[in-house]
Design an enzyme around this catalytic site. Structure first.
Site, PDB file in Angstrom:
ATOM      1  N   ASP A   1      36.098 120.600  15.529  1.00  0.00           N
ATOM      2  CA  ASP A   1      36.953 121.221  16.529  1.00  0.00           C
ATOM      3  C   ASP A   1      38.252 121.577  15.813  1.00  0.00           C
ATOM      4  OD1 ASP A   1      38.107 122.267  18.770  1.00  0.00           O
ATOM      5  OD2 ASP A   1      37.721 120.530  20.054  1.00  0.00           O
TER       6      ASP A   1
HETATM    7  C1  BGC Z   1      38.962 123.360  21.725  1.00  0.00           C
HETATM    8  C2  BGC Z   1      37.631 123.992  21.389  1.00  0.00           C
HETATM    9  C3  BGC Z   1      37.835 125.423  21.009  1.00  0.00           C
HETATM   10  C4  BGC Z   1      38.809 125.497  19.837  1.00  0.00           C
HETATM   11  C5  BGC Z   1      39.070 126.897  19.341  1.00  0.00           C
HETATM   12  C6  BGC Z   1      40.003 123.574  20.638  1.00  0.00           C
HETATM   13  O1  BGC Z   1      41.270 123.232  21.076  1.00  0.00           O
HETATM   14  O2  BGC Z   1      38.800 121.989  21.965  1.00  0.00           O
HETATM   15  O3  BGC Z   1      36.760 123.889  22.484  1.00  0.00           O
HETATM   16  O4  BGC Z   1      36.616 126.017  20.691  1.00  0.00           O
HETATM   17  O5  BGC Z   1      40.047 124.929  20.239  1.00  0.00           O
HETATM   18  O6  BGC Z   1      39.824 127.609  20.239  1.00  0.00           O
END
Ligand code: BGC
Length: 763
Positions: free
Chosen positions: A264
């Site tokens: 993530d």
């Molecule tokens: C989120 C993810 C997301 C990523 C990219 C993170 O803060 O938890 O679900 O895909 O950001 O935007």
């Protein structure tokens, strides 16, 4: 440059191979350590705003990998997210817009109980991914609804791993049919947003295997997503992205995951540990992560074989991507066609919870439309799960387009009031950062107008809405409960309309469960339309008037009170009187192991496997408000002829000599005995013997949705229960165990209904 140098350079480049699907090992052997690190650690974000923003490749996407042009390795682009593609809708220097279809939220897709329609949503969404030049969509979100207050439940599917897993598989198949990738997320146990980077989920292996990992396992085995995203949190003391037992032993060795694992955005701390664990791609990447990887190899803390294994998988992903194929994207997907898909899916995901003769209603006569949300529909949630959609059809417009006549006093009042509220909300939202809830119009109780409307109108529709999202869990009092003004509005409307013998329908435009027990008696009908995407008002109007017969079913239990929830004692309480302060919850910066504050630093999953209906059907002291799987229709169905057939193991057409059964097939005949066409859902629960093992009263093992049945029409649905799906995780033996004895197969309309039953015996 001399002629000789030019000749040498040309000869060298002619000799240097470029990446192909079949020469990945050779390319890996030619990459320098720096190039390997550049492939594994993402490009970072030119304007990181906390939800992943990347302007390399596609403006407003979430991230990208570095290219290595000398070996023909392109950069690939990642973008969010579950309810549609999230990229910037406008770009400097052009009037062209880049809007994406806002599809129904994940919870609503699960409410359809129809993998076919979810596959169609995936196909349409994946086409936008392809045509806007993105390679991998960071979706679906598929964590289990452990607690109704989790701020990202709207992105997720269900409290049940089978439903979540099968819906996710269909979503992945649909998207990937376009030749673009998906990223199932967040693996695993990201069931709360509070302190999500540092919270330690403390959970038994049995609960993990049967509930929290199970949904991922189903989706991975069935649909092989190109990538999987690890979660931010710790699991029993180790960061998910740094856990070899999770990423190598379970994910790859046990389940056979063939794709690449991506962190993530900014997740985890120890880059070397992540690469060693099998977390191939570090997103969104930064110089410090890039340097850390190189240094770890130089120091001998990270083996080159580990790096090469990750690079091999990263290149395996890259060769599948449109960027590698040199796909010329149009930037012009067919948004009108996709709006129709959005509408069709939303139509199937609306759940009718109560109907005491109120619906269908209209479009004839006069309709009183109340509640600020009717005039400001919520298409989806906030954070990375948001979508820049071209429009949102609210209920005022949806009803007008559907031929309803709105009561003029209220219509005029709300239209003018909402203009002011839109300004106010826009001003507040403009000052907010992304983690804060979107400002909502304040509810009003126009008493005199309600009285007048009750005289003139034939019925009342009242909508309540809730929006929330990433980075924050929901407030028990302000988000889960209806507000005083909302209750007061409903009370007034209900008194005035009921006094004149007229019906009141409540429409819930929500991203997750709200408390209903305390007010449901005031409504004659309750319709949950979730956050239905950009076409919401049209969908709801067609269900209200009966043009669409509701066929959605709850993908979670709605309990009578929050305190009844099995995880109520082990989930953060958000305090509305303390202003939300994101940094407060980041105080455990760094890879610290000294967890001290319950539900913030660590969360105990004391309820084990008893999540949702598994708990309420087995251990709860009192009934629920609406059970898992529940949903009404405007017609009725009769079920008959339940049969359980066995399939025996065989190889090359020869039956296993021991007569080993490997699958049960359950057939049910469904007949529409009402007067309207409709679709029904058959839910197949299994009650295990529960003698030598602790087993829930019921577990969903299969389900089927019928096609549209005309009045009088029948069909037979077949559901498959592989014997291995009856197994439970045995903590002592560290393996799956099938309990012997009598199993009851119950075909029911929800987790609490008696249904039709047959018993089988496993010897
Ligand atoms: C989120 C993810 C997301 C990523 C990219 C993170 O803060 O938890 O679900 O895909 O950001 O935007």
């Amino acid at each position: 440059m001399s002629m000789l140098t030019l000749i040498l350079a040309a000869a060298l480049s002619a000799a240097t191979p470029v990446l192909r699907e079949d020469n990945i090992p050779e390319i890996v052997s030619l990459l320098t350590l720096e190039e390997k690190a550049a492939i594994l650690v993402g490009c970072g974000s030119t304007a990181f705003d906390g939800i992943g923003r990347n302007d390399i490749g596609v403006k407003g996407s979430a991230g990208a990998t570095h290219a290595v042009p000398r070996l023909g390795i392109p950069s690939i682009v990642f973008a969010d997210g579950p309810a549609g593609l999230r990229i910037d809708p406008t770009r400097p220097g052009t009037d062209k817009t880049f809007y994406c279809t806002g599809f129904p939220i994940g919870t609503m897709l699960a409410s359809t109980w129809n993998p076919e329609i979810v596959r169609e949503v995936g196909e349409a969404m994946g086409n936008e991914v392809l045509e806007y030049g993105v390679d991998v969509l960071l979706a679906p979100g598929m964590n289990i609804h452990r607690n109704p207050l989790c701020g990202r439940n709207f992105e997720y599917f269900s409290e049940d791993p089978l439903l979540a897993g099968l819906i996710a598989a269909a979503y992945v198949e649909g998207i990937q049919s376009n030749g673009v990738g998906t990223s199932v997320k967040h693996f695993a146990l990201n069931n709360q947003e509070l302190n999500r980077l540092h919270n330690d989920a403390r959970v038994s292996m049995r609960a993990m295997r049967e509930i929290y990992l199970r949904a991922f396992e189903i989706a991975i085995r069935k649909a092989q997503p190109w990538t999987l995203m690890t979660s931010y949190n710790y699991i029993n003391g180790t960061h998910a992205s740094e856990a070899p037992w999770l990423l190598t032993d379970i994910l790859r060795n046990d389940w056979g995951f063939e794709g690449a694992v991506v962190t993530d955005w900014g997740g985890g701390y120890d880059t070397a540990a992540q690469i060693h664990a099998g977390n191939d791609l570090i997103q969104s990447g930064s110089d410090s992560r890039y340097n850390a990887l190189i240094q770890a190899v130089k120091d001998g803390r990270l083996a080159m074989e580990d790096v090469d294994a990750c690079v091999t998988r990263a290149l395996g992903l890259i060769v599948k991507c449109p960027a590698f194929r040199g796909y010329k994207h149009s930037d012009s997907p067919d948004l009108q066609a996709h709006a129709k898909v959005c509408r069709a899916a939303a139509d199937e995901g609306v759940v009718l919870l109560k109907n005491k003769g109120a619906l269908p209603a209209g479009p004839d006569g006069v309709t009183a439309l109340l509640g600020v949300t009717s005039y400001a529909f919520i298409a989806g949630g906030t954070g990375s799960g948001d979508v820049h959609r071209p429009y949102i059809v609210d209920l005022q417009k949806g009803l007008a387009d559907g031929g309803f006549t709105l009561e003029s006093g209220l219509d005029t009042f709300y239209t003018s009031y909402m203009q002011d509220e839109h300004w106010r909300c826009a001003m507040i939202d403009g000052q907010n950062s992304w983690v804060i809830d979107r400002e909502r119009p304040i509810e009003v109780v126009p008493e005199e107008l309600i009285r007048q409307a009750a005289d003139k109108a034939d019925r009342a529709f009242v909508t309540f809405g809730r929006v929330f999202g990433e980075g924050k869990d929901r407030d028990l009092h302000y988000s889960y409960m209806l507000q005083d003004r909302e209750i007061e509005l409903l009370r007034r409307v209900s008194e005035e309309f009921h006094a004149r013998g007229k019906k009141v329908t409540v429409i819930l435009n929500i991203g997750g469960v709200v408390e209903m027990e305390s007010w449901k008696d005031m409504a004659d009908a309750i319709l949950v339309c979730w956050q239905p995407g950009e076409e919401g008002g049209h969908t709801v109007a067609s269900v209200l008037c009966g043009e669409v017969n509701p066929s959605g079913r709850l993908p979670m239990t709605i309990s009578r009170s929050y305190e009844d929830e099995p995880s109520a004692g082990n989930f953060p309480r958000i305090y509305a009187d303390k202003p939300f302060n994101y940094s407060f919850y980041r105080r455990l910066e760094g890879n610290k192991k000294d967890y001290t504050v319950k539900d913030i630093d660590y969360t105990d999953y004391d309820e084990g496997i008893y999540v949702g209906y598994r708990y309420f059907g087995t251990k709860a002291p009192r009934a629920v408000c609406y059970p898992f799987g529940y949903g009404l229709s405007y017609t009725s169905f009769r079920w008959s002829d339940m049969k359980v057939l066995s399939r025996y193991a065989q190889s090359d057409g020869v039956l296993d000599p021991d007569g080993k059964i490997i699958e049960y097939m359950v057939d049910i005949q469904v007949t529409n005995i009402g007067s309207r066409a409709g679709k029904d859902v058959v839910e197949l629960y299994v009650k295990a013997p529960g003698k030598s093992m602790d087993k829930p009263e019921r577990e969903l093992k299969a389900f089927a949705k019928t096609p549209l049945l005309q009045p009088g029409e029948s069909c037979t649905v077949r559901m498959s229960v592989p014997v291995e799906s009856l197994a439970s995780w045995d903590e002592t033996a560290e393996g799956w165990e099938i309990e012997r004895g009598r199993y009851r197969f119950v075909a029911a309309r929800d987790a609490a209904e008696k249904g039709l039953a047959k018993t089988i015996r496993i010897r």
